[in-house]
Design a protein around this motif. Structure first.
Motif, mmCIF file in Angstrom:
data_model
loop_
_atom_site.group_PDB
_atom_site.id
_atom_site.type_symbol
_atom_site.label_atom_id
_atom_site.label_comp_id
_atom_site.label_asym_id
_atom_site.label_seq_id
_atom_site.Cartn_x
_atom_site.Cartn_y
_atom_site.Cartn_z
ATOM 1 N N ASN A 38 0.805 -1.228 0.000
ATOM 2 C CA ASN A 38 0.000 0.000 0.000
ATOM 3 C C ASN A 38 0.833 1.270 0.000
ATOM 4 O O ASN A 38 0.417 2.280 -0.570
ATOM 5 N N TYR A 39 1.964 1.260 0.676
ATOM 6 C CA TYR A 39 2.737 2.491 0.850
ATOM 7 C C TYR A 39 4.082 2.485 0.132
ATOM 8 O O TYR A 39 4.748 3.502 0.091
ATOM 9 N N GLY A 40 4.504 1.350 -0.362
ATOM 10 C CA GLY A 40 5.801 1.287 -1.030
ATOM 11 C C GLY A 40 6.913 0.986 -0.050
ATOM 12 O O GLY A 40 6.728 0.938 1.160
ATOM 13 N N GLU A 41 8.111 0.790 -0.594
ATOM 14 C CA GLU A 41 9.258 0.407 0.215
ATOM 15 C C GLU A 41 9.784 1.601 1.000
ATOM 16 O O GLU A 41 9.766 2.731 0.523
ATOM 17 N N ARG A 42 10.241 1.315 2.209
ATOM 18 C CA ARG A 42 10.853 2.362 3.039
ATOM 19 C C ARG A 42 12.361 2.266 2.863
ATOM 20 O O ARG A 42 12.950 1.229 3.105
ATOM 21 N N ARG A 43 12.947 3.344 2.461
ATOM 22 C CA ARG A 43 14.392 3.349 2.229
ATOM 23 C C ARG A 43 15.151 3.354 3.550
ATOM 24 O O ARG A 43 14.786 4.055 4.483
ATOM 25 N N GLY A 44 16.191 2.552 3.588
ATOM 26 C CA GLY A 44 17.067 2.532 4.753
ATOM 27 C C GLY A 44 16.492 1.799 5.948
ATOM 28 O O GLY A 44 17.018 1.924 7.050
#
Length: 178
Positions: A38-44
């Motif tokens: 739903n929100y996409g990948e979180r970087r780091g």
């Protein structure tokens, strides 16, 4: 007798305690996967650490409650949920302690087939009757003059003053002083 106790003790018919359902690591991983979808990948962010942290905090809740809370968060927000967001949503949904989940139908105001106006008049008449029965609105007659009609109470007399001037209160005060 001893054989009966042994048989009852060894039987499988003993009541079992219900253990609250807890979420597994797999259930939490599925929640994180829904967030990714739903929100996409979180970087780091290391997703394994995130699943471990969420499981440590949210593992006490059932998977159904967590899924419902996440669905509600997805409906409300465009940002990744925090643990606090999910817990707040679950608290909103939980019933107050000691209260049922449903609201009981309120009792009808008017009783015995009366209309609302008739019920108000009926209750006012009852209150007036009770006041008269207990001596409100009347001052105490002179005990020496048995035939004297009761005098109406003054308008500026408060209910507490009227209560203190009732014959029952005066008798109680006299009995207490003796």
């Amino acid at each position: 007798m001893a054989q009966e106790l042994t048989r009852n003790h060894n039987s499988n018919s003993l009541p079992t305690l219900s253990v609250p359902v807890r979420s597994s690591t797999d259930d939490i991983a599925k929640l994180v996967a829904r967030c990714l979808a739903n929100y996409g990948e979180r970087r780091g962010v290391d997703m394994r650490l995130m699943v471990a942290e969420w499981h440590g905090t949210l593992g006490a809740y059932s998977a159904d409650r967590l899924n419902h809370a996440l669905s509600e968060h997805i409906r409300r927000s465009t940002w990744w949920p925090t643990i606090a967001n999910l817990v707040d949503i679950m608290r909103e949904d939980a019933p107050a302690p000691g209260l049922p989940r449903f609201q009981a139908k309120p009792e009808a105001f008017a009783r015995e087939g009366r209309t609302e106006a008739e019920e108000i008049a009926h209750r006012a008449a009852q209150a007036l009757k009770w006041k008269q029965d207990f001596g409100f609105g009347q001052s105490e007659p002179d005990p020496l003059d048995v035939k004297a009609p009761p005098k109406p109470a003054s308008q500026d007399q408060t209910v507490s003053e009227a209560l203190l001037k009732t014959p029952a209160a005066k008798r109680a005060r006299q009995e207490h002083l003796q």
